[in-house]
Design a protein around this motif. Structure first.
Motif, short mmCIF file in Angstrom:
data_model
loop_
_atom_site.label_atom_id
_atom_site.label_comp_id
_atom_site.label_asym_id
_atom_site.label_seq_id
_atom_site.Cartn_x
_atom_site.Cartn_y
_atom_site.Cartn_z
N GLU A 1 -15.43 5.78 4.32
CA GLU A 1 -14.31 6.67 4.67
C GLU A 1 -13.02 6.24 4.00
O GLU A 1 -12.22 7.06 3.55
CB GLU A 1 -14.15 6.71 6.19
CG GLU A 1 -15.27 7.49 6.88
CD GLU A 1 -15.40 7.21 8.37
OE1 GLU A 1 -16.22 7.88 9.01
OE2 GLU A 1 -14.70 6.30 8.90
N LYS A 2 -12.85 4.93 3.91
CA LYS A 2 -11.65 4.43 3.23
C LYS A 2 -11.63 4.86 1.77
O LYS A 2 -10.61 5.25 1.23
CB LYS A 2 -11.59 2.90 3.32
CG LYS A 2 -11.17 2.38 4.67
CD LYS A 2 -11.08 0.87 4.69
CE LYS A 2 -10.72 0.39 6.09
NZ LYS A 2 -10.88 -1.04 6.27
N LYS A 3 -12.80 4.79 1.12
CA LYS A 3 -12.86 5.15 -0.29
C LYS A 3 -12.61 6.64 -0.49
O LYS A 3 -11.93 7.06 -1.42
CB LYS A 3 -14.21 4.73 -0.89
CG LYS A 3 -14.44 3.21 -0.88
CD LYS A 3 -13.34 2.48 -1.63
CE LYS A 3 -13.43 0.97 -1.51
NZ LYS A 3 -14.48 0.37 -2.29
N ASN B 1 -6.31 4.50 7.53
CA ASN B 1 -7.40 3.54 7.33
C ASN B 1 -7.84 2.79 8.60
O ASN B 1 -8.76 1.98 8.56
CB ASN B 1 -7.06 2.51 6.24
CG ASN B 1 -7.00 3.14 4.87
OD1 ASN B 1 -7.81 4.02 4.56
ND2 ASN B 1 -6.05 2.72 4.05
N PHE C 1 -11.46 3.14 9.89
CA PHE C 1 -12.27 3.88 8.93
C PHE C 1 -13.43 2.99 8.49
O PHE C 1 -13.26 1.78 8.33
CB PHE C 1 -11.48 4.25 7.67
CG PHE C 1 -10.45 5.33 7.84
CD1 PHE C 1 -9.92 5.64 9.09
CD2 PHE C 1 -9.99 6.03 6.74
CE1 PHE C 1 -8.96 6.63 9.23
CE2 PHE C 1 -9.03 7.02 6.87
CZ PHE C 1 -8.51 7.32 8.11
N HIS D 1 -10.78 8.43 1.37
CA HIS D 1 -9.34 8.59 1.61
C HIS D 1 -8.55 8.19 0.36
O HIS D 1 -7.53 8.82 0.03
CB HIS D 1 -8.94 7.74 2.82
CG HIS D 1 -7.50 7.83 3.19
ND1 HIS D 1 -6.74 6.72 3.46
CD2 HIS D 1 -6.66 8.89 3.32
CE1 HIS D 1 -5.51 7.10 3.74
NE2 HIS D 1 -5.43 8.40 3.67
N GLU D 2 -9.02 7.19 -0.37
CA GLU D 2 -8.35 6.80 -1.61
C GLU D 2 -8.43 7.93 -2.64
O GLU D 2 -7.46 8.25 -3.32
CB GLU D 2 -8.98 5.52 -2.20
CG GLU D 2 -8.76 4.26 -1.38
CD GLU D 2 -7.31 3.83 -1.29
OE1 GLU D 2 -6.70 4.10 -0.23
OE2 GLU D 2 -6.78 3.26 -2.25
N TYR E 1 0.83 -1.21 0.00
CA TYR E 1 0.00 0.00 0.00
C TYR E 1 0.87 1.26 0.00
O TYR E 1 0.64 2.19 -0.77
CB TYR E 1 -0.91 -0.02 1.23
CG TYR E 1 -1.96 1.07 1.24
CD1 TYR E 1 -3.06 1.01 0.41
CD2 TYR E 1 -1.85 2.15 2.10
CE1 TYR E 1 -4.04 1.99 0.43
CE2 TYR E 1 -2.82 3.14 2.13
CZ TYR E 1 -3.91 3.06 1.29
OH TYR E 1 -4.86 4.04 1.32
N TYR F 1 -9.93 -2.76 -1.37
CA TYR F 1 -9.86 -2.92 0.09
C TYR F 1 -8.60 -2.22 0.61
O TYR F 1 -7.57 -2.86 0.79
CB TYR F 1 -9.85 -4.40 0.46
CG TYR F 1 -11.05 -5.15 -0.06
CD1 TYR F 1 -12.32 -4.91 0.47
CD2 TYR F 1 -10.93 -6.06 -1.11
CE1 TYR F 1 -13.43 -5.57 -0.02
CE2 TYR F 1 -12.04 -6.73 -1.61
CZ TYR F 1 -13.29 -6.48 -1.06
OH TYR F 1 -14.39 -7.14 -1.55
N PRO F 2 -8.69 -0.92 0.88
CA PRO F 2 -7.52 -0.19 1.36
C PRO F 2 -6.99 -0.76 2.68
O PRO F 2 -7.77 -1.24 3.50
CB PRO F 2 -8.03 1.24 1.52
CG PRO F 2 -9.22 1.33 0.63
CD PRO F 2 -9.85 -0.03 0.70
N GLU G 1 -4.98 -1.01 6.35
CA GLU G 1 -4.72 -0.24 7.56
C GLU G 1 -3.22 -0.23 7.85
O GLU G 1 -2.57 -1.27 7.74
CB GLU G 1 -5.46 -0.87 8.75
CG GLU G 1 -6.96 -0.85 8.57
CD GLU G 1 -7.70 -1.37 9.79
OE1 GLU G 1 -7.04 -1.72 10.79
OE2 GLU G 1 -8.95 -1.41 9.73
#
Ligand SMILES: Nc1ncnc2c1ncn2[C@@H]1O[C@H](COP(=O)(O)OP(=O)(O)OP(=O)(O)O)[C@@H](O)[C@H]1O
Ligand SMILES: [Mg+2]
Lengths: 415, 254
Positions: B152-154, B145, B148, B156-157, A366, B92-93, B95
Motif C-alpha cells: 500500500e505504501k508503494k 502511510n 499501510f 501511495h508513492e 518526506y 521506505y515511505p 509515516e
C-alpha cells in the motif's frame, strides 16, 4: 520519537520519570539510569483533604507535589498573601456568560450548600485557599435523563486582580451533556471545579485555558463518576504565565469510565502544569489518559504528572495513560512522569507511556520531498500531532474551534 | 527537453569512525522520456544516490555536480528540488501521524504546481488516480502511510508520482515488497506516467522482475558506489542469469 513503554497486566508497581532538560529528545525511564522511586501515589491520595486553608502548611516548592512549580510566580495563591480583589470592589470582577440549553439550571450558592464538596475536597493549600475565599459558587445542573443537543457554555472573562472560584457541574443520572468552561482575559485565580456524573450519565467536560500571557491559574478539578457513567475530560491550555491544573477522578460505582484528554502549547517562559490522579477504588472501571503538548521558546516549561492508583478492591480495572511532548526549539523543558501503582493482580490491563522528542527529521524530509516548504512541513507535523487527539473529542464544534486555536499558535510560532 | 546530469558525484555519510564515502564518482545523464534502470547488489549505494539527488540531510556531497536543465540541484533545498521537478519514490515511505492522505496530496500538489488545484477537478483527479492503482478511496482519509502495508505504501508513492508529474522520477526499489498483482498494478502506473514522454525515469532495483513490466532504455550496473557497466535492456538479462558476483568481486571496492 522514542517511546518509553511499560505495559503490565500483573501486580508490579511501576514508576518512571522522564525528565527532559534543555535540548529535549532525551528520554529516561527503565534502563536509562534515571528511574526514581517517588513518594507512593498511595500516600498522595491519602493526604487528608480539607476545606480549611489552615489545615495545609504553606508549601515551599520542595514538596513532591510542588517541586516543579515556580512558587514565586504563583502570585501569593499558596501563602495567603493573595486576597480577593473583588471583595474590595476593586479590579478583577469576572465577566461570566452562561449559555444554558433548555432544562439546564444555574444557581449561585454559598459555601454551606450541600452539593459542594461531593465530588472532591481540596487536597492542597491553593485549592483550600480557593474554597476558603470564594464568595459564591456556581452550580449548574443537568436534570436526570435530559439529553442535551447543545453544549452548556460557561465563558469566564477575567479582568485582572485576584479571584477565587468554585464551580459544580451536576449531571444527574442518565443525562448526557457537553459542558465547556472557557477562560479568557487575565488575573490571578485559584479554583475548584467539581464534576458529578450521575449513574448512567455521560459528561464531556472541556476546560480551555486561553488566558492572556500574564495570567496565573491554579485549579483542582474533581470528578466523581457514577455507576456505568462516563466522563470525557478535555483540558486545553494555551495561555497564561503559570497554569496548573489538577484533574482528579474517583468512581462511585462499578462500570464507570473516564477518558482524560489534554492538549497544551507552551511558549517562551510559560509554565504549564497538568497533574492528574485517577483513584481506582471500585471494581470494573476504566480510564484512558492521553495528554499531548508542544513547546517552543526559551524556558517554555511543561509538566505532566499522571498518577494512577489501582487499589486492592478495584478488580477488573482497565487503564492506560500516555503523554507525548513535541519540543520544537532549544531551551524548552519537559518533565513527564507517569506513575502506576497496582495493588491487585485481578485487572484487565494497566499501562503507561511517555515520549518526548523533537521533530522527526524523516517526516519533514518526506513532506519537503513533495515540494512542501520547510515551515509548512513543520506546521503540518504539529497540526497532525494535535489533530490525532482533537479527533477524539467527538464534538465537531469544539474540535473545529480547537483546530483554529492551534492554527493560530502555529501561524504565530512555528515557522 | 528536461535533462538531469550527474557528474563525478561523491557522497559521504557520517559513520562512527568519521565520514564514510559511499558514492565514489557517479556519472549519469537522464533525459526526459528515457528510462534508466540502476541495478546493483545490497549496500552498493543505490539508495544513497536516490536520497542524495532528493537532498536528504544525512548525505553530504563532497564533490561533483548535479544539474537539472543547467540549474545546480545541489544548491537547492529539498522542497526546491521537488518543485523543480525531481521526485523520489522512497524505498521506505515515512509515516506522518495526524496528516490525512488527502490533505497531504493537496498540500503537495499546491506546492509543486504553484497554485491550489481547483477543488472539483482535483477531487476527480485523485479519485481516478486512486482507482487506477486499485486503492480503496478510504485511504484518502487515513493518515499518511500510517498502518499501510508495504504494498500500500508503494501504491501511495506511485499515486503521488501520477499527481505531481515530475520531470525526473527516481523510483527506489518500488518493486520490493510487492506481490505479483501489486507489481503489475504499480508498474502500469509507472508506465502511464512514462507514456506521457514527459518524465525521465531512474528505476532503482535489485531484481530484474520489474523490468518485465517496464522496459528500460538503459541498464546500469551499480557496485561499490559507482556505475561499473552500462548497456541496453540485454544487460538485465545477463544480470538475471549471472547475478552481481562478477561486479562485487572484481568491481570498485575499498
Ligand atoms: N550512517 C551510516 N554509517 C555507515 N554506513 C552507512 C550509513 N548509512 C549508510 N551506510 C552504508 O552505505 C552503503 C550504501 O547503502 P545504500 O542504502 O545506499 O545501499 P543500497 O544499494 O540502496 O542497498 P539495498 O539494495 O539494500 O537497498 C551501505 O553499505 C550502508 O551500510
Ligand atoms: Mg536501497
Amino acid at each position: 520519537m522514542a517511546d518509553v513503554q511499560n505495559t503490565s497486566g500483573a501486580t508490579t508497581a511501576g514508576s518512571i520519570e522522564v525528565g527532559t532538560t534543555g535540548a529535549g529528545a532525551q528520554l529516561a525511564g527503565p534502563g536509562t539510569g534515571r528511574a526514581t522511586v517517588q513518594q507512593p501515589i498511595d500516600a498522595r491520595v491519602a493526604v487528608k483533604p480539607s476545606f480549611d486553608v489552615n489545615d495545609f502548611p504553606v508549601p515551599h516548592g520542595r514538596e513532591e507535589d510542588w517541586r516543579f512549580t515556580p512558587m514565586h510566580r504563583l502570585g501569593g495563591l499558596h501563602d495567603g498573601t493573595a486576597a480577593s480583589t473583588a471583595a474590595r470592589g476593586g479590579e478583577g470582577t469576572d465577566k461570566v456568560e452562561l449559555a444554558l440549553p433548555d432544562g439546564v439550571t444555574a444557581e449561585t450558592v454559598g459555601r454551606d450548600d450541600a452539593r459542594l464538596g461531593k465530588a472532591g475536597t481540596p487536597v492542597d493549600r491553593v485549592a483550600a485557599q480557593a474554597f476558603s475565599a470564594f464568595e459564591q459558587a456556581l452550580v449548574v445542573t443537568v436534570p436526570a435523563e435530559t439529553v442535551l443537543t447543545e453544549p452548556v457554555k460557561i465563558d469566564v472573562h477575567a479582568e485582572g486582580g485576584v479571584r477565587f472560584a468554585h464551580v459544580v457541574i451536576d449531571v444527574k443520572p442518565f443525562a448526557e451533556a457537553v459542558v465547556v468552561l472557557n477562560h479568557t482575559g487575565t488575573g490571578t485565580r485559584a479554583a475548584n471545579v467539581e464534576l458529578l456524573v450521575g449513574d448512567g450519565a455521560k459528561l464531556t467536560f472541556v476546560s480551555v485555558q486561553d488566558w492572556e500571557r500574564d495570567a496565573v491559574h491554579v485549579a483542582q478539578q474533581s470528578a466523581l463518576v457514577g455507576r456505568d457513567a462516563s466522563l470525557k475530560s478535555v483540558i486545553v491550555t494555551f495561555g497564561g504565565d503559570l497554569v496548573r491544573i489538577h484533574p482528579r477522578v474517583r468512581y462511585a460505582g462499578p462500570g464507570g469510565e473516564a477518558e482524560l484528554y489534554g492538549l497544551y502549547f507552551a511558549d517562551a517562559g510559560q509554565h504549564l502544569e497538568h497533574r492528574l490522579i485517577i483513584d481506582h477504588d471500585t471494581p470494573h472501571c476504566r480510564s484512558n489518559v492521553v495528554y499531548k503538548g508542544a513547546l517552543q521558546g526559551q524556558d517554555a516549561h511543561a509538566v505532566w504528572v499522571g498518577d494512577v492508583l489501582i487499589r486492592a478492591a478495584a478488580e477488573g480495572t482497565d487503564t492506560y495513560e500516555h503523554n507525548r511532548n513535541l519540543v520544537l526549539t532549544d531551551g524548552a523543558r519537559v518533565d513527564s512522569i507517569p506513575n502506576l501503582e497496582i495493588e491487585t493482580g485481578e485487572i484487565v490491563g494497566a499501562g503507561h507511556a511517555s515520549a518526548t522528542g523533537r521533530f522527526d527529521d524523516e517526516q519533514l524530509f518526506y513532506l519537503q520531498a513533495r515540494g512542501i516548504p520547510a515551515d509548512e512541513a513543520r506546521r503540518l507535523v504539529v497540526r497532525g500531532f494535535f489533530a490525532e487527539l482533537v479527533q477524539q473529542i467527538g464534538v465537531a464544534e469544539i474540535q473545529d474551534h480547537l483546530m483554529e486555536k492551534i492554527e493560530a499558535e502555529l501561524e504565530a510560532n512555528v515557522g | 527537453m528536461a535533462t538531469l546530469e550527474i557528474r563525478d558525484l561523491h557522497v559521504s555519510v557520517d559513520a562512527e569512525g568519521g565520514p564514510r564515502e559511499i558514492l565514489r564518482g557517479v556519472d549519469l545523464t537522464v533525459k526526459q522520456g528515457e528510462t534508466h534502470a540502476i541495478m546493483g547488489p545490497n549496500g552498493s549505494g543505490k539508495s544513497t544516490l536516490a536520497y542524495s539527488l532528493a537532498g536528504h540531510p544525512k548525505y553530504t556531497v563532497t564533490s561533483g555536480s548535479v544539474l537539472l536543465d543547467g540549474e545546480n540541484v545541489l544548491e537547492m533545498t529539498v522542497d526546491e528540488r521537488a518543485r523543480a521537478g525531481v521526485f523520489l519514490a522512497m524505498q521506505y515511505p515515512v509515516e506522518v501521524p495526524g496528516v490525512s492522505v488527502s490533505n497531504f496530496l493537496r498540500t503537495a500538489a499546491t506546492a509543486v504546481r504553484g497554485e491550489a488545484p481547483k477543488l472539483r477537478t482535483w477531487v476527480k483527479e485523485v479519485k481516478e488516480a486512486m482507482a487506477a492503482l486499485q486503492m480503496d478511496p478510504a485511504f484518502a482519509e487515513r493518515n499518511v502511510n500510517e498502518g499501510f502495508s508495504g504494498g500500500e505504501k508503494k501504491r501511495h508513492e506511485i499515486l503521488q508520482l501520477e499527481l505531481l508529474k515530475p520531470k525526473i522520477a527516481i523510483l527506489d526499489e518500488t518493486d520490493s515488497g510487492l506481490d505479483v498483482d501489486a507489481l503489475r498494478i504499480v508498474s502500469e502506473g509507472i508506465n502511464r506516467v512514462r507514456s506521457t514522454g514527459e518524465v525521465g525515469t531512474l528505476l532503482v532495483t535489485h531484481y530484474t522482475r520489474i523490468l518485465r513490466y517496464i522496459q528500460p532504455d538503459y541498464v546500469h550496473v551499480f557496485a561499490g558506489g559507482r556505475i561499473v557497466e552500462s548497456g541496453g535492456a540485454e544487460l538485465a538479462d545477463k544480470l538475471e542469469n549471472e547475478g552481481y558476483e562478477a561486479y562485487v568481486k572484481g568491481g570498485a571496492s575499498e
